[in-house]
Write a protein that holds these residues in place. Sequence first.
Motif, PDB file in Angstrom:
ATOM      1  N   GLY A   1       0.911  -1.223   0.098  1.00  0.00           N
ATOM      2  CA  GLY A   1      -0.009   0.084   0.025  1.00  0.00           C
ATOM      3  C   GLY A   1       0.798   1.261  -0.163  1.00  0.00           C
ATOM      4  O   GLY A   1       0.599   2.266  -0.697  1.00  0.00           O
ATOM      5  N   HIS A   2       1.842   1.215   0.793  1.00  0.00           N
ATOM      6  CA  HIS A   2       2.878   2.111   0.678  1.00  0.00           C
ATOM      7  C   HIS A   2       3.544   2.724  -0.679  1.00  0.00           C
ATOM      8  O   HIS A   2       3.537   3.802  -0.767  1.00  0.00           O
ATOM      9  N   VAL A   3       3.968   1.785  -1.434  1.00  0.00           N
ATOM     10  CA  VAL A   3       4.674   2.014  -2.792  1.00  0.00           C
ATOM     11  C   VAL A   3       3.391   2.693  -3.964  1.00  0.00           C
ATOM     12  O   VAL A   3       4.051   3.568  -4.492  1.00  0.00           O
ATOM     13  N   LEU A   4       2.275   2.047  -3.605  1.00  0.00           N
ATOM     14  CA  LEU A   4       1.132   2.775  -4.588  1.00  0.00           C
ATOM     15  C   LEU A   4       0.865   4.277  -3.802  1.00  0.00           C
ATOM     16  O   LEU A   4       0.867   5.071  -4.864  1.00  0.00           O
TER      17      LEU A   4
ATOM     18  N   GLN B   1       1.877  10.017  -4.950  1.00  0.00           N
ATOM     19  CA  GLN B   1       2.253  11.318  -4.270  1.00  0.00           C
ATOM     20  C   GLN B   1       3.504  11.733  -5.309  1.00  0.00           C
ATOM     21  O   GLN B   1       3.691  13.014  -5.530  1.00  0.00           O
ATOM     22  N   ARG B   2       4.368  10.781  -6.031  1.00  0.00           N
ATOM     23  CA  ARG B   2       5.251  11.332  -6.772  1.00  0.00           C
ATOM     24  C   ARG B   2       5.168  11.046  -8.213  1.00  0.00           C
ATOM     25  O   ARG B   2       5.825  10.599  -9.069  1.00  0.00           O
ATOM     26  N   GLN B   3       3.630  11.532  -8.411  1.00  0.00           N
ATOM     27  CA  GLN B   3       3.187  11.011  -9.807  1.00  0.00           C
ATOM     28  C   GLN B   3       3.906  11.743 -11.075  1.00  0.00           C
ATOM     29  O   GLN B   3       4.147  11.193 -12.065  1.00  0.00           O
TER      30      GLN B   3
ATOM     31  N   PRO C   1      -4.520   3.631   0.899  1.00  0.00           N
ATOM     32  CA  PRO C   1      -3.870   3.776  -0.413  1.00  0.00           C
ATOM     33  C   PRO C   1      -4.675   3.756  -1.561  1.00  0.00           C
ATOM     34  O   PRO C   1      -4.430   4.342  -2.547  1.00  0.00           O
ATOM     35  N   MET C   2      -5.933   3.193  -1.594  1.00  0.00           N
ATOM     36  CA  MET C   2      -7.035   2.901  -2.760  1.00  0.00           C
ATOM     37  C   MET C   2      -7.316   4.514  -2.948  1.00  0.00           C
ATOM     38  O   MET C   2      -7.449   4.765  -4.146  1.00  0.00           O
ATOM     39  N   GLU C   3      -7.605   5.151  -2.081  1.00  0.00           N
ATOM     40  CA  GLU C   3      -8.033   6.699  -2.369  1.00  0.00           C
ATOM     41  C   GLU C   3      -6.829   7.455  -2.983  1.00  0.00           C
ATOM     42  O   GLU C   3      -7.098   8.154  -4.090  1.00  0.00           O
ATOM     43  N   SER C   4      -5.745   7.181  -2.423  1.00  0.00           N
ATOM     44  CA  SER C   4      -4.634   8.075  -3.166  1.00  0.00           C
ATOM     45  C   SER C   4      -4.383   7.510  -4.547  1.00  0.00           C
ATOM     46  O   SER C   4      -4.337   8.367  -5.568  1.00  0.00           O
ATOM     47  N   VAL C   5      -4.536   6.380  -5.067  1.00  0.00           N
ATOM     48  CA  VAL C   5      -4.431   5.641  -6.422  1.00  0.00           C
ATOM     49  C   VAL C   5      -5.738   6.288  -7.262  1.00  0.00           C
ATOM     50  O   VAL C   5      -5.413   6.732  -8.491  1.00  0.00           O
ATOM     51  N   ARG C   6      -6.986   6.514  -6.632  1.00  0.00           N
ATOM     52  CA  ARG C   6      -8.034   6.819  -7.405  1.00  0.00           C
ATOM     53  C   ARG C   6      -7.890   8.335  -7.526  1.00  0.00           C
ATOM     54  O   ARG C   6      -8.186   8.672  -8.790  1.00  0.00           O
TER      55      ARG C   6
ATOM     56  N   LEU D   1      -5.646   1.528 -12.779  1.00  0.00           N
ATOM     57  CA  LEU D   1      -4.253   1.788 -13.250  1.00  0.00           C
ATOM     58  C   LEU D   1      -4.134   1.311 -14.747  1.00  0.00           C
ATOM     59  O   LEU D   1      -4.043  -0.023 -15.062  1.00  0.00           O
ATOM     60  N   PRO D   2      -3.966   2.122 -15.736  1.00  0.00           N
ATOM     61  CA  PRO D   2      -3.893   1.525 -17.133  1.00  0.00           C
ATOM     62  C   PRO D   2      -2.726   0.964 -17.478  1.00  0.00           C
ATOM     63  O   PRO D   2      -2.915   0.204 -18.328  1.00  0.00           O
TER      64      PRO D   2
END
Length: 372
Positions: free
Chosen positions: A182-185, A190-192, A299-304, A335-336
Motif C-alpha cells: 500500500g505504501h509504494v502505491l 504522491q510522486r506522480q 492507499p486506494m483513495e490515493s490511487v483513485r 491503473l492503465p
Amino acid sequence: MLTWVVVALAILVLVPLDPGVRVGDFEPTPYTGKVNPSPNYMIQDHYFQSGDLHCHGWLYLPLPNSTEDASSSNNNNNEKLPVVIMASGFGEQKDFFGFDVYAEEFVSRGFAVFLFDYRNFGASKGHPRNLVSPKRHVQDWQSAIDYITTATINKSNNNNSNGTITVDSQRIGLWGMSFGGGHVLTVASQRQNDTRIVGVVAQAPFLKTSASTKKSSKKRGKLGKFRLLLAGLQDAARGYMGLPPVVIPILGIKGQLAMMPSTPKNLEAYLAQQPTLKLGGWRNQAPTRGLLELKFYCPMESVRQNPPRIPVFLVSGTRDAVCPSHVIEQVHQLLPQSQVITRNASHLEIMGPDHAPQVGQKMANFFEDCFR
C-alpha cells in the motif's frame, strides 16, 4: 465531583485495566552486522535520516561476473546501477524470511537493491519499538528514495575501496508487500510527476482498512472493537505524556486482543517466517496508538485521486483474507499500465517457498522491462 472525574480518567490512562493489554517498551538489541556468504553480491550497511531519526538499510550490490548476461543493459560492470527499493509489511522488518529471496533474485539480474526498515523497527532507531505509523512509513519511503539516489557508494565495505559506484537515479523501482504494498502505491501517487520512478511492484497490497478488517471486526464484536479503541486512546495519551506505551500482540489467536486476530496455524506460520535472532530483538507486540492512524489510511483513495502513470505489477492471493484479491482487482482497473497475477495462496503463504521463487522471477522480469 470534578476532582473525582479527573482522578478516574487519570487512573484509566496511567493504569490500563484491560487484561488483554500490557504496558511497556523494550530496548533494541545492538546491531552487529549481516553475514554475507554469497560470492555473487555484497551487502552494505547504510543509515539515512528520516524525520528526526535514522533508518537502517541493507544495500545489495552485484559483483562483476556474478550473472551470466554481463553484457545486458543491467551489466554488473556498469558504474550506474538501476535500484529496487524494498521495505516490509505490517509490523515486520527486513530480516524476516522471504524478503531475501526477492532481493537475491533482483541482485542476480544486475540491479542494486536497497532493503530498509521503518523507524522503530529492526536496526533503525526510535521508540516505542514496533510503532506502526502509516504517515511515518510513507515519509521513510520518501527519505529512502532521496537518500539512495544521491549517495556515493564505495565498491567495498572497507576503506581500501577501488572506487565508487552510483545508483542510476533515473531507473528506480519500488517493491512493497502487504502494508508496504500500500505504501509504494501511495508514494507512486504522491510522486506522480517524478520520472525517476519507472516501475512499482505491490504484492498482496493493503488498500483500505475496511477490506482488511471486515472479517476480524465481526470476530471481535462490538466489545472487542471498544477495547481496541480504548487501548488506542490510552496509548496515544500515554505517548503524549511521555509514558511507556500500551501494547498488544501484532498477530494473535481468536479471542486474544491483537492487531490482527488469526488462527493458531497462521500464527505458527507467521512466527516461522522469522529468524531465531531477530534484528533489534523484535517482539510480537506493537503500541496500540497505531490503530487510530490506521483507520484513516487509504492507499486506494490515493490511487483513485492520482493514479500512477507508470507500469505497476500487482500480486494477489485467492485465499487472502487480509488483502482480498477482489480489492486488488479494483486497483488494477484504476491503473492503465498495470498487470496482475493471482496465486492460490493466503496472505502468509504468498511469501513462502511455494510461491516466492516463481513470483520473484516474474517480478524481476517486470523490472528488467521497466529499466530498459
